[in-house]
Every structure is written in C-alpha cells, then in structure tokens.
Write a protein that holds these residues in place. Structure first.
Motif, short mmCIF file in Angstrom:
data_model
loop_
_atom_site.label_atom_id
_atom_site.label_comp_id
_atom_site.label_asym_id
_atom_site.label_seq_id
_atom_site.Cartn_x
_atom_site.Cartn_y
_atom_site.Cartn_z
N ASN A 86 0.91 -1.23 0.07
CA ASN A 86 0.05 -0.02 -0.11
C ASN A 86 1.18 1.15 0.01
O ASN A 86 1.83 1.34 0.64
N THR A 87 0.56 2.18 -0.83
CA THR A 87 1.28 3.39 -1.21
C THR A 87 0.24 4.68 -0.87
O THR A 87 -0.76 4.38 -1.20
N THR A 88 0.87 5.59 -0.64
CA THR A 88 0.04 6.94 -0.67
C THR A 88 0.58 7.95 -1.92
O THR A 88 1.68 7.90 -2.04
N LEU A 89 -0.22 8.83 -2.41
CA LEU A 89 0.05 9.91 -3.22
C LEU A 89 -0.78 10.98 -2.71
O LEU A 89 -2.10 11.12 -2.97
N MET A 90 -0.32 12.26 -2.43
CA MET A 90 -0.89 13.37 -2.06
C MET A 90 -0.86 14.49 -3.13
O MET A 90 0.31 14.79 -3.49
N ASP B 170 -5.12 28.13 -5.50
CA ASP B 170 -5.02 27.68 -6.80
C ASP B 170 -3.57 27.24 -7.10
O ASP B 170 -3.35 27.03 -8.10
N ARG B 171 -2.84 26.97 -6.15
CA ARG B 171 -1.19 26.71 -6.20
C ARG B 171 -1.20 25.26 -5.96
O ARG B 171 -1.86 24.60 -4.85
N ILE B 172 -0.46 24.45 -6.56
CA ILE B 172 -0.27 23.12 -6.06
C ILE B 172 1.31 22.75 -5.80
O ILE B 172 2.15 23.30 -6.38
N LEU B 173 1.52 22.06 -4.65
CA LEU B 173 3.18 21.92 -4.20
C LEU B 173 3.38 20.48 -4.77
O LEU B 173 2.67 19.44 -4.55
#
Length: 66
Positions: free
Chosen positions: A6-10, A16-19
């Motif tokens: 199992n893995t995560t991706l955030m 309106d900004r994405i890091l």
C-alpha cells in the motif's frame, strides 16, 4: 509478479497553487512529483499520507479531506 504494497500519493493544494517535490534519485530523478510513500505496518492509509507529507515537506499538515 504480484506485489502487495500500500502506498500514498498526496496532491498538496493552497488555493490555486499546487506543491510538488523534486525527485532527487532513482527512477524519475530531476522530475516534479507528488508527495507520498509506503504505508507502514499498523498504520492507516490516512495516517501514512499525513506522516509522509510532514516528513517530506512540513511539520504541521491540515487535512481538508482524504
């Protein structure tokens, strides 16, 4: 070949900004990537997502939804 992991991706958003992070080694080195990682034993996916985000980017994370 079957892999049980199992893995995560955030996707981290501020208005309106994405890091994104910058991949430092291995496959995709030098590319922009989302935050994530493996889910440890006895850890929920939600706990892993928060832990990975804090480890890779910040000390305090506020979760609006998962």
């Amino acid at each position: 070949m079957k892999i049980d992991r199992n893995t995560t991706l955030m996707i981290l958003r501020d208005g309106d900004r994405i890091l994104f992070g910058l991949k430092k080694r291995g496959f995709g080195k030098g590319k922009l990537v989302g935050v994530g990682g493996k889910v440890d034993a006895n850890e929920t996916v939600e706990e892993a997502a928060i832990r990975e985000t804090e480890e890779q980017n910040a000390k305090d994370v506020r979760v609006d939804f998962l």
